[in-house]
Design a protein around this motif. Sequence first.
Motif, PDB file in Angstrom:
ATOM      1  N   GLY A 100       0.828  -1.211   0.000  1.00 10.23           N
ATOM      2  CA  GLY A 100       0.000   0.000   0.000  1.00 10.23           C
ATOM      3  C   GLY A 100       0.857   1.252   0.000  1.00 10.23           C
ATOM      4  N   MET A 101       0.465   2.216   0.809  1.00 13.41           N
ATOM      5  CA  MET A 101       1.182   3.493   0.863  1.00 13.41           C
ATOM      6  C   MET A 101       2.632   3.330   1.314  1.00 13.41           C
ATOM      7  SD  MET A 101      -0.019   6.307  -0.157  1.00 13.41           S
ATOM      8  CE  MET A 101      -1.541   7.043  -0.685  1.00 13.41           C
ATOM      9  N   MET A 102       2.927   2.236   2.029  1.00 17.67           N
ATOM     10  CA  MET A 102       4.312   2.017   2.460  1.00 17.67           C
ATOM     11  C   MET A 102       5.210   1.796   1.244  1.00 17.67           C
ATOM     12  SD  MET A 102       3.845  -0.355   5.856  1.00 17.67           S
ATOM     13  CE  MET A 102       3.056  -1.728   5.018  1.00 17.67           C
ATOM     14  N   ARG A 103       4.592   1.297   0.146  1.00 14.66           N
ATOM     15  CA  ARG A 103       5.376   1.100  -1.068  1.00 14.66           C
ATOM     16  C   ARG A 103       5.161   2.244  -2.060  1.00 14.66           C
ATOM     17  NH1 ARG A 103       7.792  -3.390  -2.912  1.00 14.66           N
ATOM     18  NH2 ARG A 103       6.622  -4.751  -1.508  1.00 14.66           N
ATOM     19  N   TYR A 104       3.903   2.674  -2.202  1.00 11.34           N
ATOM     20  CA  TYR A 104       3.602   3.638  -3.266  1.00 11.34           C
ATOM     21  C   TYR A 104       3.507   5.078  -2.774  1.00 11.34           C
ATOM     22  CZ  TYR A 104       2.879  -0.581  -5.926  1.00 11.34           C
ATOM     23  OH  TYR A 104       3.084  -1.785  -6.546  1.00 11.34           O
ATOM     24  N   GLY A 105       3.668   5.300  -1.510  1.00 14.86           N
ATOM     25  CA  GLY A 105       3.598   6.659  -0.995  1.00 14.86           C
ATOM     26  C   GLY A 105       4.872   7.099  -0.297  1.00 14.86           C
ATOM     27  N   ILE A 106       5.508   6.187   0.434  1.00 17.50           N
ATOM     28  CA  ILE A 106       6.691   6.566   1.213  1.00 17.50           C
ATOM     29  C   ILE A 106       7.948   6.317   0.376  1.00 17.50           C
ATOM     30  CG2 ILE A 106       8.041   6.056   3.293  1.00 17.50           C
ATOM     31  CD1 ILE A 106       5.404   5.287   4.649  1.00 17.50           C
ATOM     32  N   PRO A 107       8.758   7.369   0.160  1.00 19.10           N
ATOM     33  CA  PRO A 107       9.936   7.196  -0.693  1.00 19.10           C
ATOM     34  C   PRO A 107      10.947   6.222  -0.085  1.00 19.10           C
ATOM     35  CG  PRO A 107       9.463   9.528  -0.287  1.00 19.10           C
ATOM     36  CD  PRO A 107       8.610   8.742   0.642  1.00 19.10           C
ATOM     37  N   GLN A 108      11.801   5.697  -0.965  1.00 17.42           N
ATOM     38  CA  GLN A 108      12.761   4.668  -0.542  1.00 17.42           C
ATOM     39  C   GLN A 108      13.785   5.197   0.443  1.00 17.42           C
ATOM     40  OE1 GLN A 108      14.482   2.315  -3.544  1.00 17.42           O
ATOM     41  NE2 GLN A 108      12.582   2.042  -4.686  1.00 17.42           N
ATOM     42  N   TYR A 109      14.080   6.520   0.383  1.00 15.64           N
ATOM     43  CA  TYR A 109      15.080   7.014   1.313  1.00 15.64           C
ATOM     44  C   TYR A 109      14.573   6.987   2.750  1.00 15.64           C
ATOM     45  CZ  TYR A 109      12.520  11.447   0.876  1.00 15.64           C
ATOM     46  OH  TYR A 109      11.543  12.397   0.867  1.00 15.64           O
ATOM     47  N   ARG A 110      13.246   6.837   2.911  1.00 11.21           N
ATOM     48  CA  ARG A 110      12.724   6.667   4.274  1.00 11.21           C
ATOM     49  C   ARG A 110      12.457   5.205   4.590  1.00 11.21           C
ATOM     50  NH1 ARG A 110       7.649  10.084   4.857  1.00 11.21           N
ATOM     51  NH2 ARG A 110       7.441   8.837   6.746  1.00 11.21           N
ATOM     52  N   LEU A 111      12.109   4.426   3.569  1.00 13.14           N
ATOM     53  CA  LEU A 111      11.793   3.014   3.810  1.00 13.14           C
ATOM     54  C   LEU A 111      12.355   2.173   2.673  1.00 13.14           C
ATOM     55  CD1 LEU A 111      10.407   0.761   5.347  1.00 13.14           C
ATOM     56  CD2 LEU A 111       8.271   1.338   4.203  1.00 13.14           C
ATOM     57  N   PRO A 112      13.542   1.620   2.843  1.00 17.66           N
ATOM     58  CA  PRO A 112      14.115   0.780   1.787  1.00 17.66           C
ATOM     59  C   PRO A 112      13.197  -0.416   1.506  1.00 17.66           C
ATOM     60  CG  PRO A 112      15.746   1.275   3.476  1.00 17.66           C
ATOM     61  CD  PRO A 112      14.426   1.730   3.999  1.00 17.66           C
ATOM     62  N   ARG A 113      13.069  -0.750   0.241  1.00 14.79           N
ATOM     63  CA  ARG A 113      12.094  -1.778  -0.121  1.00 14.79           C
ATOM     64  C   ARG A 113      12.484  -3.168   0.354  1.00 14.79           C
ATOM     65  NH1 ARG A 113       9.692   2.335   0.108  1.00 14.79           N
ATOM     66  NH2 ARG A 113       8.719   3.362  -1.665  1.00 14.79           N
ATOM     67  N   ALA A 114      13.777  -3.395   0.564  1.00 16.47           N
ATOM     68  CA  ALA A 114      14.197  -4.700   1.074  1.00 16.47           C
ATOM     69  C   ALA A 114      13.606  -4.949   2.459  1.00 16.47           C
ATOM     70  CB  ALA A 114      15.719  -4.774   1.130  1.00 16.47           C
ATOM     71  N   SER A 160      21.256  13.329  -3.652  1.00 13.73           N
ATOM     72  CA  SER A 160      21.342  12.752  -4.984  1.00 13.73           C
ATOM     73  C   SER A 160      20.944  11.285  -5.040  1.00 13.73           C
ATOM     74  CB  SER A 160      22.760  12.931  -5.524  1.00 13.73           C
ATOM     75  OG  SER A 160      23.673  12.435  -4.582  1.00 13.73           O
ATOM     76  N   THR A 161      20.724  10.653  -3.894  1.00 14.71           N
ATOM     77  CA  THR A 161      20.394   9.233  -3.961  1.00 14.71           C
ATOM     78  C   THR A 161      19.143   8.943  -3.165  1.00 14.71           C
ATOM     79  OG1 THR A 161      21.441   8.451  -1.959  1.00 14.71           O
ATOM     80  CG2 THR A 161      22.886   8.807  -3.836  1.00 14.71           C
ATOM     81  N   PHE A 162      18.652   7.761  -3.366  1.00 16.70           N
ATOM     82  CA  PHE A 162      17.493   7.322  -2.600  1.00 16.70           C
ATOM     83  C   PHE A 162      17.917   6.417  -1.452  1.00 16.70           C
ATOM     84  CE2 PHE A 162      15.347   9.004  -6.246  1.00 16.70           C
ATOM     85  CZ  PHE A 162      14.190   9.547  -5.711  1.00 16.70           C
ATOM     86  N   ASP A 163      19.218   6.505  -1.097  1.00 25.46           N
ATOM     87  CA  ASP A 163      19.675   5.725   0.046  1.00 25.46           C
ATOM     88  C   ASP A 163      18.921   6.180   1.294  1.00 25.46           C
ATOM     89  OD1 ASP A 163      21.399   4.440  -1.530  1.00 25.46           O
ATOM     90  OD2 ASP A 163      23.220   5.414  -0.787  1.00 25.46           O
ATOM     91  N   GLU A 164      18.854   5.279   2.259  1.00 23.80           N
ATOM     92  CA  GLU A 164      18.155   5.594   3.483  1.00 23.80           C
ATOM     93  C   GLU A 164      18.830   6.765   4.213  1.00 23.80           C
ATOM     94  OE1 GLU A 164      17.722   2.222   5.944  1.00 23.80           O
ATOM     95  OE2 GLU A 164      15.961   3.067   6.902  1.00 23.80           O
TER      96      GLU A 164
END
Lengths: 336, 542
Positions: free
Chosen positions: B162-176, B462-466
């Motif tokens: 849900g929003m954890m994947r499609y709303g919160i950017p990866q730099y806050r929540l890595p998909r792994a 510049s990155t989507f790192d956490e």
Amino acid sequence: MHEQPIKFYQTGTFTVGNRLLPPEQRTVQSRIKRYNSLNSGHRACQGCGEALGARYCVDAAMEAANGRLIAANATGCLEVFSTPYPETSWQLPWIHSLFGNTAAVATGIAAALKVKRAKGERRHIRVIAQGGDGGTTDIGFACLSGMFERNDDVLYICYDNGGYMNTGVQRSSATPPAARTATTPSLEGALGNAFGQGKFLPEIALAHGIPFVATATVADLHDLEAKVRRAMEFHGARYLHVLVPCPLGWGFPSHETIKMARLAKESGIFPVFAAESGEVVASAPIRRKVPVEDYLRPQKRFAHLFSPTLNLAALARLQELADRNIRKYRLLPETL
Amino acid sequence: MDKPFAITLDPGSSLANRTGSWRTFRPVYVDRLPPCNAACPAGENIQGWLFHAEAGDYEKAWLTLVENNPLPAIMGRVCYHPCEGACNRGQLDESVGINAVERFLGDEANRRGWQFAPPLVSSSGKRVLIVGAGPAGLSCAYHLRRLGHQPVIMEAARHAGGMMRYGIPQYRLPRAVLDAEIARLIDFGIDIITSAKVEDVESTMREGGFSACFLGVGAHLAKRAYIPAGDAARILDALTLLHDVEAGEPPLLGRRVIVYGGGNTALDVARTAKRLGAEESIIVYRRTREKMPAHASEVEEALQEGVAFKWLATIKAADEGEVMIEKMRLDEKGFPQPTGELERLPADAVVLALGQESDLSLLDNVKDIEIINGVIQVDDNKMTGRAGIFAGGDVIGGEKTVTAAIGHGKRAARAIDAWLSGRTYAPPKKPEIATFERLNTWYYSDAPKTVRPTLDLVRRQSTFDEVVGGLTEDNALYEARRCLSCGNCFECDNCYGVCPDNAVIKLGPGQRFRFNYDYCKGCGLCAAECPCGAIVMVAEEI
């Protein structure tokens, strides 16, 4: 801000026990099977600091002596409330001396043990003597000074509650200045106990140059137990002076006994230190400094300093006593 | 009479003297509700799991944590930790870094492959339909499974979260991290069917043989505002942008991006725009920083990353390469009012982040469900007007956070469990809150908070790192041990030690203590010297 690694234990050694500490660092008092040298059913008042201090000290001495300990006990609250005939609360060999001669009785026990050892007794039995401030600083002073001077192998423990509480709160030479007692009233503008009289026995003990002298309070158990343990490592005369607040004689609610002891230490009015062979070797630093007023105000024996008018002169003199202790015993980091 | 001369009685023990009869007040052990637990929207037993973490038993801590919340690694990243705001230690030095420890436990569980404890009860065989695999749905499914039911989640999107994947950017929540915690739920026995949009709840329930249903469809439709715009103006909505970035197809934004709105989504978009290469990323918001609904920590991080803010401004019109904004002022009630003062700002793209609403078309054929302003109305147990259909998460409005959604899912699961057996769920009565005044803080070591490391600025732009790093074991343990254990015995032995009458019985590790009322004189020292306020003095009946 620095990062403190794994050594932080939530309550550290402030609490009696701590499940996070390694077992060897925990107190004797925190064990399920502790000695309880002073057993339940004694008749001390609610919240008695002396009953608490006596169990703390004697249990720690029992631990250090592997349970082979004999106690001589001066007359006073401790003796009266623990042994109304035919009951006793003591779970170790214990003898009641006269009011003034408990140091001499303990000296005799130590001498007897020496003879027994010479005749083949192989167990290592230790001796303590204990009493209140009246039996120690007033009535028993001569015997005690003799015991120090001869360096007899006894640990003497004085439980200081600042007066003759058992007989109705009369003044002793350990009663603090300005305190009201039955014999130093505060009526009609009188100040209570006079300034400049009395004596601080730990310093007199220090002057004897005996192996070990220390003060402690019932508010810091780890410190108290460490001092008993250290004292028991020496042979010869040793002296431990423990501040034990008295709810009845001082006039505070029974649940504030430990708080009073803590305030006495944190204000500097009661210096907590240790000395070996006549020299002060360590002081327990003040952690959260409070003005001496914070210690005095909750006690009814000092009520006349606060009403009907504030006695600023007396308060200033008491504060000066505390400040002098802080300087003398280096109780604050900046006084080091 | 073989007693010595002048002795008439046997020596006796003072144990014969039951001093308990002196007592007018008796001490009683209590467990109070720590303020962190009370503040947690997911109803976590924070003090409870910290207790195990303090001793270094992280697995037990994690198992205690997941009794209430199955997503600690996610929670440790995206939760706005109201617990820390309520923490009593905040009044002493700084609040305990609960969120950081939670994240440490969650990561440790993923690293070591810890699994949930098996369900509490044997299988009931009852199937429950859950619509939406967001935090509410996942939480509800997990708790239903724990209670022995068989939840089936139907998710419209290609992946769960849900929003954890499609709303919160990866730099806050890595998909792994997200994937690992969802995988554990699947291993626990929860069916998740993706790319399966439920068109009509009633028919899906009937056809699938479901006994009850939980709606956790979230709010995925962007709210729009009318802004006069030229044909060439580039206007996007925040959710579509975040969704496209997640799908690996980021839109072209240009050099200057203006984000319109003041919520967390606006900040997510502004920070994402920076990472997509925008030189300027400006948030336009009609009120002030203090009035912004976004969380202060995110505003702070955005400022550090170089996101600019235009407070007290609305967008009047948009055209190619620029927008017209109007300055606002706050009236005495705090509402923004137009001033008529206009300003032009260069802008290659405008992103609207003005809130979201739910797609509720699946309820068209359901009677008795009340919907007000796009929000499903539910009772305390999260049940809608249609018996057996429950709802939670963003779809029921209120506090729209992941944590709140997890709490909704848990409450609904318990209510569904009760409903399935013909009962109405009644939550247990909560104990009194353990307030700061009840603590004896003398006993706690002084120890300020360990702050989580943050990625250095240039790298994070510049990155989507956490962005926010985790704790090491050393400082996680340190942080856990800063807990004051408010209102709950942590076995410090103080009561046992300070009793002048030896009237406290120590029962051993984990067993706590018991009072021996035969000898307790009721002096109250134990209660006064209990660091955490877990003893009360109760008047005796005389």
